[in-house]
Write an enzyme that holds these catalytic residues in place. Structure first.
Site, PDB file in Angstrom:
ATOM      1  N   TYR A  70       0.858  -1.189   0.000  1.00  0.00           N
ATOM      2  CA  TYR A  70       0.000   0.000   0.000  1.00  0.00           C
ATOM      3  C   TYR A  70       0.899   1.247   0.000  1.00  0.00           C
ATOM      4  O   TYR A  70       1.258   1.787   1.050  1.00  0.00           O
ATOM      5  CB  TYR A  70      -0.943   0.033   1.211  1.00  0.00           C
ATOM      6  CG  TYR A  70      -1.905  -1.154   1.293  1.00  0.00           C
ATOM      7  CD1 TYR A  70      -2.170  -1.955   0.178  1.00  0.00           C
ATOM      8  CD2 TYR A  70      -2.568  -1.455   2.475  1.00  0.00           C
ATOM      9  CE1 TYR A  70      -3.040  -3.034   0.255  1.00  0.00           C
ATOM     10  CE2 TYR A  70      -3.446  -2.531   2.556  1.00  0.00           C
ATOM     11  CZ  TYR A  70      -3.665  -3.304   1.442  1.00  0.00           C
ATOM     12  OH  TYR A  70      -4.535  -4.375   1.528  1.00  0.00           O
ATOM     13  N   SER A 219     -12.790  -5.808   1.564  1.00  0.00           N
ATOM     14  CA  SER A 219     -13.872  -5.225   0.747  1.00  0.00           C
ATOM     15  C   SER A 219     -15.235  -5.604   1.332  1.00  0.00           C
ATOM     16  O   SER A 219     -16.139  -6.031   0.594  1.00  0.00           O
ATOM     17  CB  SER A 219     -13.773  -5.666  -0.721  1.00  0.00           C
ATOM     18  OG  SER A 219     -12.516  -5.350  -1.277  1.00  0.00           O
ATOM     19  N   PRO A 220     -15.428  -5.440   2.648  1.00  0.00           N
ATOM     20  CA  PRO A 220     -16.673  -5.903   3.276  1.00  0.00           C
ATOM     21  C   PRO A 220     -17.901  -5.114   2.835  1.00  0.00           C
ATOM     22  O   PRO A 220     -19.016  -5.587   2.983  1.00  0.00           O
ATOM     23  CB  PRO A 220     -16.399  -5.696   4.775  1.00  0.00           C
ATOM     24  CG  PRO A 220     -15.383  -4.599   4.828  1.00  0.00           C
ATOM     25  CD  PRO A 220     -14.503  -4.809   3.621  1.00  0.00           C
ATOM     26  N   LEU A 221     -17.675  -3.906   2.276  1.00  0.00           N
ATOM     27  CA  LEU A 221     -18.803  -3.116   1.770  1.00  0.00           C
ATOM     28  C   LEU A 221     -18.891  -3.199   0.243  1.00  0.00           C
ATOM     29  O   LEU A 221     -19.584  -2.413  -0.386  1.00  0.00           O
ATOM     30  CB  LEU A 221     -18.651  -1.646   2.197  1.00  0.00           C
ATOM     31  CG  LEU A 221     -18.838  -1.383   3.690  1.00  0.00           C
ATOM     32  CD1 LEU A 221     -18.381   0.031   4.057  1.00  0.00           C
ATOM     33  CD2 LEU A 221     -20.298  -1.597   4.107  1.00  0.00           C
ATOM     34  N   GLN A 223     -16.721  -2.264  -1.681  1.00  0.00           N
ATOM     35  CA  GLN A 223     -16.196  -0.940  -2.038  1.00  0.00           C
ATOM     36  C   GLN A 223     -17.304   0.118  -2.148  1.00  0.00           C
ATOM     37  O   GLN A 223     -17.330   0.933  -3.063  1.00  0.00           O
ATOM     38  CB  GLN A 223     -15.338  -1.030  -3.301  1.00  0.00           C
ATOM     39  CG  GLN A 223     -14.154  -1.999  -3.070  1.00  0.00           C
ATOM     40  CD  GLN A 223     -13.045  -1.905  -4.083  1.00  0.00           C
ATOM     41  OE1 GLN A 223     -13.276  -1.503  -5.218  1.00  0.00           O
ATOM     42  NE2 GLN A 223     -11.835  -2.289  -3.671  1.00  0.00           N
ATOM     43  N   GLY A 224     -18.195   0.083  -1.196  1.00  0.00           N
ATOM     44  CA  GLY A 224     -19.227   1.123  -1.094  1.00  0.00           C
ATOM     45  C   GLY A 224     -20.587   0.708  -1.623  1.00  0.00           C
ATOM     46  O   GLY A 224     -21.602   1.321  -1.283  1.00  0.00           O
ATOM     47  N   LEU A 226     -22.538  -1.737  -0.927  1.00  0.00           N
ATOM     48  CA  LEU A 226     -23.492  -2.189   0.089  1.00  0.00           C
ATOM     49  C   LEU A 226     -23.992  -1.057   1.000  1.00  0.00           C
ATOM     50  O   LEU A 226     -24.843  -1.278   1.850  1.00  0.00           O
ATOM     51  CB  LEU A 226     -22.881  -3.335   0.910  1.00  0.00           C
ATOM     52  CG  LEU A 226     -22.779  -4.655   0.133  1.00  0.00           C
ATOM     53  CD1 LEU A 226     -21.843  -5.645   0.819  1.00  0.00           C
ATOM     54  CD2 LEU A 226     -24.163  -5.279  -0.052  1.00  0.00           C
ATOM     55  N   GLY A 228     -25.514   1.295  -0.447  1.00  0.00           N
ATOM     56  CA  GLY A 228     -26.677   1.704  -1.241  1.00  0.00           C
ATOM     57  C   GLY A 228     -26.452   3.012  -1.993  1.00  0.00           C
ATOM     58  O   GLY A 228     -27.335   3.482  -2.713  1.00  0.00           O
TER      59      GLY A 228
HETATM   60  N1  LIG Z   1      -5.583  -8.642   1.177  1.00  0.00           N
HETATM   61  C1  LIG Z   1      -5.982  -8.109   0.053  1.00  0.00           C
HETATM   62  O1  LIG Z   1      -5.644  -8.566  -1.054  1.00  0.00           O
HETATM   63  C2  LIG Z   1      -6.882  -6.920   0.119  1.00  0.00           C
HETATM   64  C3  LIG Z   1      -7.557  -6.454  -1.034  1.00  0.00           C
HETATM   65  C4  LIG Z   1      -8.404  -5.365  -0.913  1.00  0.00           C
HETATM   66  C5  LIG Z   1      -8.546  -4.724   0.310  1.00  0.00           C
HETATM   67  N2  LIG Z   1      -7.854  -5.166   1.413  1.00  0.00           N
HETATM   68  C6  LIG Z   1      -7.989  -4.499   2.736  1.00  0.00           C
HETATM   69  O2  LIG Z   1      -9.365  -4.368   3.050  1.00  0.00           O
HETATM   70  C7  LIG Z   1      -9.693  -3.016   3.322  1.00  0.00           C
HETATM   71  C8  LIG Z   1     -11.107  -2.738   2.857  1.00  0.00           C
HETATM   72  O3  LIG Z   1     -11.329  -3.152   1.525  1.00  0.00           O
HETATM   73  P1  LIG Z   1     -11.715  -2.142   0.350  1.00  0.00           P
HETATM   74  O4  LIG Z   1     -11.207  -0.811   0.644  1.00  0.00           O
HETATM   75  O5  LIG Z   1     -11.351  -2.812  -0.913  1.00  0.00           O
HETATM   76  O6  LIG Z   1     -13.324  -2.153   0.360  1.00  0.00           O
HETATM   77  P2  LIG Z   1     -14.476  -1.631   1.344  1.00  0.00           P
HETATM   78  O7  LIG Z   1     -14.002  -1.527   2.723  1.00  0.00           O
HETATM   79  O8  LIG Z   1     -15.639  -2.494   1.042  1.00  0.00           O
HETATM   80  O9  LIG Z   1     -14.786  -0.186   0.737  1.00  0.00           O
HETATM   81  C9  LIG Z   1     -14.096   0.965   1.102  1.00  0.00           C
HETATM   82  C10 LIG Z   1     -14.640   2.126   0.280  1.00  0.00           C
HETATM   83  O10 LIG Z   1     -16.069   2.141   0.365  1.00  0.00           O
HETATM   84  C11 LIG Z   1     -16.548   3.460   0.540  1.00  0.00           C
HETATM   85  N3  LIG Z   1     -17.092   3.565   1.912  1.00  0.00           N
HETATM   86  C12 LIG Z   1     -16.571   3.074   3.062  1.00  0.00           C
HETATM   87  N4  LIG Z   1     -17.370   3.365   4.106  1.00  0.00           N
HETATM   88  C13 LIG Z   1     -18.419   4.042   3.594  1.00  0.00           C
HETATM   89  C14 LIG Z   1     -19.578   4.607   4.168  1.00  0.00           C
HETATM   90  N5  LIG Z   1     -19.821   4.497   5.477  1.00  0.00           N
HETATM   91  N6  LIG Z   1     -20.456   5.256   3.362  1.00  0.00           N
HETATM   92  C15 LIG Z   1     -20.235   5.352   2.010  1.00  0.00           C
HETATM   93  N7  LIG Z   1     -19.134   4.839   1.410  1.00  0.00           N
HETATM   94  C16 LIG Z   1     -18.247   4.193   2.199  1.00  0.00           C
HETATM   95  C17 LIG Z   1     -15.362   4.375   0.341  1.00  0.00           C
HETATM   96  O11 LIG Z   1     -15.281   4.632  -1.053  1.00  0.00           O
HETATM   97  P3  LIG Z   1     -14.791   6.087  -1.601  1.00  0.00           P
HETATM   98  O12 LIG Z   1     -13.396   6.238  -1.085  1.00  0.00           O
HETATM   99  O13 LIG Z   1     -14.880   5.973  -3.072  1.00  0.00           O
HETATM  100  O14 LIG Z   1     -15.744   7.086  -1.018  1.00  0.00           O
HETATM  101  C18 LIG Z   1     -14.205   3.491   0.803  1.00  0.00           C
HETATM  102  O15 LIG Z   1     -12.968   3.905   0.276  1.00  0.00           O
HETATM  103  C19 LIG Z   1      -8.610  -2.192   2.604  1.00  0.00           C
HETATM  104  O16 LIG Z   1      -8.427  -0.929   3.169  1.00  0.00           O
HETATM  105  C20 LIG Z   1      -7.401  -3.088   2.792  1.00  0.00           C
HETATM  106  O17 LIG Z   1      -6.843  -2.885   4.078  1.00  0.00           O
HETATM  107  C21 LIG Z   1      -7.048  -6.258   1.320  1.00  0.00           C
END
Ligand SMILES: NC(=O)c1ccc[n+]([C@@H]2O[C@H](COP(=O)([O-])OP(=O)(O)OC[C@H]3O[C@@H](n4cnc5c(N)ncnc54)[C@H](OP(=O)(O)O)[C@@H]3O)[C@@H](O)[C@H]2O)c1
Length: 335
Positions: A70, A219-221, A223-224, A226, A228
């Site tokens: 990262y 990516s529990p949301l 990436q946003g 979920l 809505g």
């Molecule tokens: N091990 C791996 O290969 C791997 C791969 C992916 C991720 N990860 C880890 O998992 C973490 C989370 O995954 P992710 O970032 O891919 O997906 P995520 O947590 O599902 O989505 C994060 C994005 O969703 C949006 N979001 C988050 N909270 C919100 C809210 N309350 N309301 C509206 N939008 C919201 C934001 O998008 P915007 O910034 O566009 O507003 C945020 O950047 C990463 O930070 C990383 O540490 C690990």
């Protein structure tokens, strides 16, 4: 806010002594727009990162997840910097557990001991509680990687060992290899959410439960999706990169397929006076008992404030089952 909004308590990660909040802070978003995968997100400044870290830890999260890749150490440095600031402020939340990852691609296991001091330097000398192999792809075998990771535990450089993106077979192999050093594999970090249930179809969840290995859901949301927000305002989709749109199923067919799930989340959100994203995260960290912990990322303070609130209530078994059923309909292959 000593205990923040975490009403679900702490849970043990695998067979370790690490007691973690069901949600930890995902820190990919702190890559400062640089490095191999860091450009995926916009460049957050120090102040924004500090606000997000402060709100997440005060709200009840007690761990953070980052990685070497990262921003090539930028995310680790940003966390260290934010935690230094919290220490200066006298915050009781300045010492969360730290998980980070070694990047294996185009490398051999020899780079595991060769790069660990750089990881520790980027983290400001903080202890690495969980060190994970980021991907199953490297020039070395799982056996060599686990030998190198076990060496780091023996040398006192890291506390526990995890993997990420490993299949059920690869994960079981890592677990078996570590046993000869008297150690356990405690976690596998994989993509998992209400719109991506592959790990329940390919045997990974089952094997993790059998071996008592925790699943760290990334990516529990979705990436946003979920939350809505893209169903409510599809114009937002146009502002996203092509790769993010593709990865998150953000096209007309994808939105139509997930709409009933978004409606079910909305119905429950209204019932609990919470948001859709909070319901989605709550499902993830309760449906499988204590097997799953999740690491939502945030790029804004309000995301962090909202996400911690997912630990402040508990869906009933009927509500969990309703979301389960609606989710399976949403992840069915499109015809
Ligand atoms: N091990 C791996 O290969 C791997 C791969 C992916 C991720 N990860 C880890 O998992 C973490 C989370 O995954 P992710 O970032 O891919 O997906 P995520 O947590 O599902 O989505 C994060 C994005 O969703 C949006 N979001 C988050 N909270 C919100 C809210 N309350 N309301 C509206 N939008 C919201 C934001 O998008 P915007 O910034 O566009 O507003 C945020 O950047 C990463 O930070 C990383 O540490 C690990």
């Amino acid at each position: 806010m000593e205990h923040g909004q975490n009403r679900l308590g702490l849970r043990r990660l695998g067979q370790s002594e690490l007691m973690l909040s069901p949600l930890g802070l995902g820190c990919w978003q702190f890559s400062r727009g640089s490095g191999l995968v860091g450009r995926y997100w916009s460049n957050l400044d120090e102040g924004a990162i500090l606000d997000i870290v402060r709100a997440s830890l005060a709200g009840g999260m007690n761990w953070v997840d980052t990685a070497e890749v990262y921003g090539g150490g930028k995310s680790e440095e940003a966390i260290a910097h934010a935690l230094d600031k919290l220490r200066q402020e006298g915050s009781p939340h300045a010492e969360p557990a730290v998980a980070t990852k070694w990047w294996p691609m185009m490398r051999t296991a020899k780079s595991i001991p060769a790069t660990i001091d750089e990881r520790l330097r980027c983290l400001g000398g903080r202890q690495i509680d969980l060190y994970q192999i980021h991907q199953p792809y490297s020039f070395s075998s799982v056996a060599s990687e686990m030998k190198a990771m076990a060496g780091l535990v023996k040398a006192g450089k890291i506390r526990y060992i995890g993997v990420s993106n490993f299949s059920a077979k690869q994960m079981a192999e890592a677990h078996r290899q570590l046993a000869q050093y008297g150690l356990k594999l405690i976690s596998n970090q994989v993509k998992y959410n209400l719109l991506n249930r592959r790990i329940e179809q390919n045997g990974l969840m089952e094997t993790a439960k059998e071996l008592d290995i925790s699943i760290i859901a990334y990516s529990p949301l979705q990436q946003g999706v979920l939350t809505g927000r893209f169903h409510k305002d599809p114009a937002q989709i146009g502002k996203l990169s092509r790769i993010r749109r593709m990865q998150s199923g953000l096209d007309t067919a994808g939105l139509n397929q997930s709409r009933p799930l978004i409606e079910a989340l909305g119905m429950l959100a209204e019932r609990y006076r919470v948001t859709l994203g909070q319901v989605a995260l709550n499902w993830l960290i309760t449906y499988h008992g204590e097997t799953v912990v999740a690491i939502p990322g945030a790029s804004k303070l309000r995301h962090a404030e909202e996400n911690v609130g997912a630990m402040s209530f508990k869906l009933t078994p009927d509500e969990l089952a309703l979301l389960n059923d609606t989710s399976w309909a949403a992840v069915k292959p499109r015809t």
